[in-house]
Motif scaffolding. Structure first.
Motif, short mmCIF file in Angstrom:
data_model
loop_
_atom_site.label_atom_id
_atom_site.label_comp_id
_atom_site.label_asym_id
_atom_site.label_seq_id
_atom_site.Cartn_x
_atom_site.Cartn_y
_atom_site.Cartn_z
N VAL A 1 -3.87 -1.23 -5.88
CA VAL A 1 -4.25 -0.85 -5.06
C VAL A 1 -3.85 -0.12 -4.13
N ARG A 2 -2.28 -0.37 -3.90
CA ARG A 2 -1.83 1.11 -3.03
C ARG A 2 -1.28 2.11 -3.95
N ILE A 3 -1.26 2.53 -5.67
CA ILE A 3 -0.30 3.76 -5.34
C ILE A 3 -1.85 5.00 -5.07
N PRO A 4 -3.25 4.00 -5.49
CA PRO A 4 -3.84 5.39 -4.74
C PRO A 4 -3.55 6.03 -3.21
N LEU A 5 -2.69 5.02 -2.54
CA LEU A 5 -2.29 5.97 -1.32
C LEU A 5 -1.22 7.15 -0.85
N TYR A 6 -0.52 7.12 -2.82
CA TYR A 6 0.35 7.84 -2.22
C TYR A 6 0.43 8.91 -3.77
N ALA B 1 -6.42 -11.18 -1.35
CA ALA B 1 -6.99 -11.84 -1.15
C ALA B 1 -7.83 -11.48 0.19
N VAL B 2 -7.59 -12.09 1.16
CA VAL B 2 -8.09 -10.90 2.57
C VAL B 2 -8.23 -9.58 2.79
N ARG B 3 -8.23 -8.93 2.02
CA ARG B 3 -8.24 -7.51 1.88
C ARG B 3 -10.27 -7.43 1.31
N TYR B 4 -10.14 -8.73 1.22
CA TYR B 4 -11.72 -8.37 0.79
C TYR B 4 -13.02 -10.16 1.35
N LEU B 5 -11.79 -10.29 2.26
CA LEU B 5 -13.03 -10.91 3.35
C LEU B 5 -13.24 -10.20 4.72
N VAL C 1 3.61 -15.11 -15.75
CA VAL C 1 2.95 -14.33 -15.75
C VAL C 1 1.83 -14.38 -15.10
N LEU C 2 1.90 -15.15 -14.25
CA LEU C 2 0.70 -15.02 -12.82
C LEU C 2 1.10 -14.02 -11.50
N ALA C 3 2.62 -13.83 -11.29
CA ALA C 3 3.16 -13.42 -11.34
C ALA C 3 3.54 -11.68 -11.02
N VAL C 4 3.22 -11.41 -12.69
CA VAL C 4 3.40 -9.88 -13.25
C VAL C 4 2.02 -9.76 -13.11
N VAL C 5 1.02 -10.11 -13.05
CA VAL C 5 -0.68 -9.79 -12.71
C VAL C 5 -1.05 -9.44 -11.78
N ALA C 6 -0.36 -10.39 -10.52
CA ALA C 6 -0.76 -9.92 -9.11
C ALA C 6 0.01 -8.68 -8.86
N MET C 7 1.15 -8.45 -8.62
CA MET C 7 1.71 -7.52 -9.09
C MET C 7 1.44 -6.47 -9.64
N LEU C 8 0.82 -6.44 -10.36
CA LEU C 8 -0.10 -5.17 -11.13
C LEU C 8 -1.27 -5.32 -10.34
N VAL C 9 -1.89 -5.56 -9.63
CA VAL C 9 -2.88 -5.47 -9.01
C VAL C 9 -2.33 -5.06 -7.45
N VAL C 10 -1.10 -5.90 -7.09
CA VAL C 10 -1.03 -5.08 -5.50
C VAL C 10 -0.43 -3.71 -6.68
N VAL C 11 0.10 -2.93 -7.17
CA VAL C 11 0.01 -1.58 -7.95
C VAL C 11 -0.66 -1.02 -7.71
N ASN D 1 -8.92 1.85 15.32
CA ASN D 1 -8.89 -0.48 15.75
C ASN D 1 -8.52 -0.78 14.59
N ALA D 2 -8.71 0.08 12.63
CA ALA D 2 -8.29 -1.04 11.74
C ALA D 2 -7.74 -0.47 10.59
N THR D 3 -7.41 -0.95 10.02
CA THR D 3 -6.15 -0.59 9.02
C THR D 3 -7.02 -0.55 7.31
N VAL D 4 -6.35 0.31 6.74
CA VAL D 4 -6.44 0.05 5.56
C VAL D 4 -7.25 -0.56 4.49
N ASP D 5 -6.45 -2.15 5.07
CA ASP D 5 -6.50 -2.97 4.44
C ASP D 5 -7.65 -4.44 4.80
#
Length: 325
Positions: A77-82, A23-27, A65-75, A242-246
């Motif tokens: 978000v992070r996959i394009p970096l690699y 969430a904080v990535r979009y605030l 199910v909620l945790a799996v959805v969160a994990m897929l969103v995390v993936v 002085n800023a991160t990609v997140d």
């Protein structure tokens, strides 16, 4: 039963942490609390698979199910970096750019110059004191990089650019907490002279965040102007943002054709700070190279003994005849 409840509590906590990291990535980053949370975002997101395992072991299927959805969103978000370098344009010439925060001038001049000599065509330095400039010059960096525009200042404000390629134009960039430099290079075979912007934004921590907010909110307009002035020429932005990609303000810089070199090269988080010791390793990627009308084919971190940052060396493929995208 006790294990199931403990697993449920820990799993729920891990799910909350992962969702907070997302969430904080979009605030907006408006205060020190948000600086800390966005800096911790990639580590908070690591709690998502932990939540899946704990909740599954506890047989809490709806939260699973909620945790799996969160994990897929995390993936997602992070996959394009690699994912690695994209398809390169056919006709390009390499320009190797090194950015180095000298840590208030304390970086070892000989080691910094040796790394630049071996790996770079353009050296961009921040926090260059008069003593640091003298130390670099004493190592022969002026001979290896015969073209330079330097603005040494006390403490953390100095900045400079050394180049193997001729610098045909240069100008300071005003309106920021610390000096910036814009230079235009003459690269053999390239139809339109590339522009390099040496950047150092104010720190959001531990000083009051206001100066950083003003800098990072002003920078998109500077980059738009730079793109217009460069026309069909490539633009390379290098320095300590002085800023991160997140952080949302950082991602707002990736407009008008600008790309983050670390993501484009598949280099991941490219953590450069703090860089004094191997244990613990650097945690934050706050030094960056952005490219426009060119592409980053490689990125490596390099040590800067004496500095609190690591340096970055980015291989930039500059098209011989670029066109505006």
């Amino acid at each position: 039963m006790v294990f199931r409840w403990i697993g449920t509590v820990l799993g729920a906590g891990a799910l909350v942490a992962a969702c907070l990291g997302l969430a904080v990535r979009y605030l907006p980053v408006t205060d020190h609390v948000m600086v800390i949370l966005t800096s911790a975002s990639p580590y908070l997101m690591l709690a998502a698979p932990v939540a899946v395992v704990l909740l599954a072991l506890s047989r809490r299927w709806v939260p699973v199910v909620l945790a799996v959805v969160a994990m897929l969103v995390v993936v997602a978000v992070r996959i394009p970096l690699y994912t690695g370098p994209e398809t390169r344009q056919a006709q390009t010439t390499p320009v190797r750019v090194m950015t180095a925060n000298l840590g208030m001038g304390r970086a070892d001049a000989r080691a910094t110059a040796a790394t630049a000599r071996d790996l770079a065509d353009v050296l961009v330095v921040q926090e260059m004191t008069p003593e640091a400039q003298a130390g670099l010059s004493a190592t022969g960096v002026d001979r290896d990089f015969p073209y330079r525009v330097v603005d040494p200042r006390d403490v953390a404000s100095g900045i400079g650019v050394w180049s193997r390629h001729p610098i045909v134009e240069s100008a300071p960039v005003d309106g920021y907490a610390m000096p910036m430099l814009e230079v235009r290079l003459r690269v053999p075979g390239v139809a339109f002279d590339p522009t390099v912007l040496a950047v150092h934004l104010a720190a959001p921590w531990p000083a009051p965040i206001d100066a950083w907010r003003r800098d990072v909110e002003r920078l998109p307009a500077t980059l738009r102007t730079l793109a217009l002035d460069a026309g069909s020429g490539a633009v390379i932005v290098a320095g300590d943002l002085n800023a991160t990609v997140d952080m949302l303000p950082f991602r707002r810089l990736l407009d008008n054709g600008y790309r983050d070199a670390a993501e484009q090269a598949g280099a991941g988080m490219s953590r450069t700070f703090p860089g004094q010791r191997r244990v613990p390793p650097p945690l934050l990627g706050i030094d960056h190279v952005l490219v426009r009308l060119s592409s980053a084919s490689s990125l490596q971190r390099v040590p800067l003994p004496g500095s609190d940052h690591m340096g970055l060396v980015v291989g930039v493929d500059v098209p011989l005849n670029p066109t505006v995208s």
